[in-house]
Design a protein around this motif. Structure first.
Motif: not given
Length: 274
Positions: A251-266
């Motif tokens: 987001i231009e000059n944004g204070s935050a951005g939505w995120v989708r954290p994903v763990a990759l587990i083997g």
């Protein structure tokens, strides 16, 4: 990690909360106005008519156009990554990074989960608490790791109590982690600091401005990002050596951005299973 983990071998564990219309766990809840396919045909036809084309909703296959949604939402709703700019205009005298300036390298790495579910709501997580949690895992932090704080607050998602029933980070604890080379710290709670009411009460009692958002404002001294409103940390099969990706939307000059954290587990990726 003992072996190279490939994407086709990995189990993906979603550690995020999405955007929900009118969610009671959001003080500023998203407003999502959804349009179905019939309404989409009407809107698309109107758009083409405004451009001078004779198209009616019934002209679309089966009278159905495209479904979509109109959203009114702040970037701090749902799981999101706060940029240093959120905390203040400068970090240690240098301009603070906005969300579109965050290096992607910060947002992927090996995560470690520190368990603070035994702490009471409104308590502050200090340096001694962090050290004790690391000792419990027999783990020493390395630069570039991502630290995830497990409070158990995500179990309250969907309820007003989600906003009030969690411990929060202290300024000293935040600076301690950043000084170990940590650039991203996540929490499964609503906020990174302790709840609003707990901070307000402490400030009224003491008159000390340091009681107001101390962990956030530590970001004016040390450079870091925080992920708020994570979830499902209890679904992880271990507490250390967790491959994690958490890239925020720009987001231009944004204070935050939505995120989708994903763990990759083997199955055979090593690490502590405690």
């Amino acid at each position: 990690m003992s072996e190279l983990l490939t994407f086709d071998e990995a189990e993906l564990i979603d550690l995020s909360i999405g955007l929900e219309d009118g969610a009671p766990s959001e003080p500023t809840p998203p407003a999502i106005d959804a349009f179905d396919h019939k309404a989409g045909a009407k809107r698309l036809a109107e758009n083409l008519q405004e451009q001078g084309y004779d198209v009616e909703p019934a002209d679309f296959p089966e009278g159905m156009g495209l479904a979509w949604e109109d959203l009114a939402v702040i970037p701090h709703a749902g799981t999101h990554l706060d940029a240093p700019w959120h905390y203040g205009p400068e970090v240690d005298g240098e301009p603070a990074k906005t969300i579109d300036e965050i290096p992607l390298e910060w947002c992927r790495g090996s995560a470690v989960v520190l368990d603070f579910r035994s702490m009471d709501p409104g308590e502050e997580i200090g340096v001694a608490d962090l050290e004790a949690a690391l000792d419990d895992l027999d783990h020493e932090l390395s630069p570039g790791e991502i630290v995830l704080l497990q409070t158990g607050a995500d179990e309250l998602w969907g309820q007003p109590e989600y906003l009030t029933e969690f411990p929060g980070m202290s300024a000293e604890g935040t600076k301690y982690l950043v000084e170990q080379g940590i650039k991203v710290i996540g929490t499964d709670a609503y906020g990174f600091d302790k709840p609003f009411a707990a901070m307000g009460e402490s400030y009224v009692e003491s008159g000390d401005e340091d009681e107001l958002w101390p962990a956030h404002f530590a970001g004016r001294e040390v450079e870091y990002c925080q992920i708020e409103k994570m979830a499902n940390l209890d679904a992880l099969p271990r507490k250390t050596d967790i491959p994690l990706v958490a890239f925020p939307i720009k987001i231009e000059n944004g204070s935050a951005g939505w995120v989708r954290p994903v763990a990759l587990i083997g199955d055979e990726t090593g690490g502590d299973t405690t």
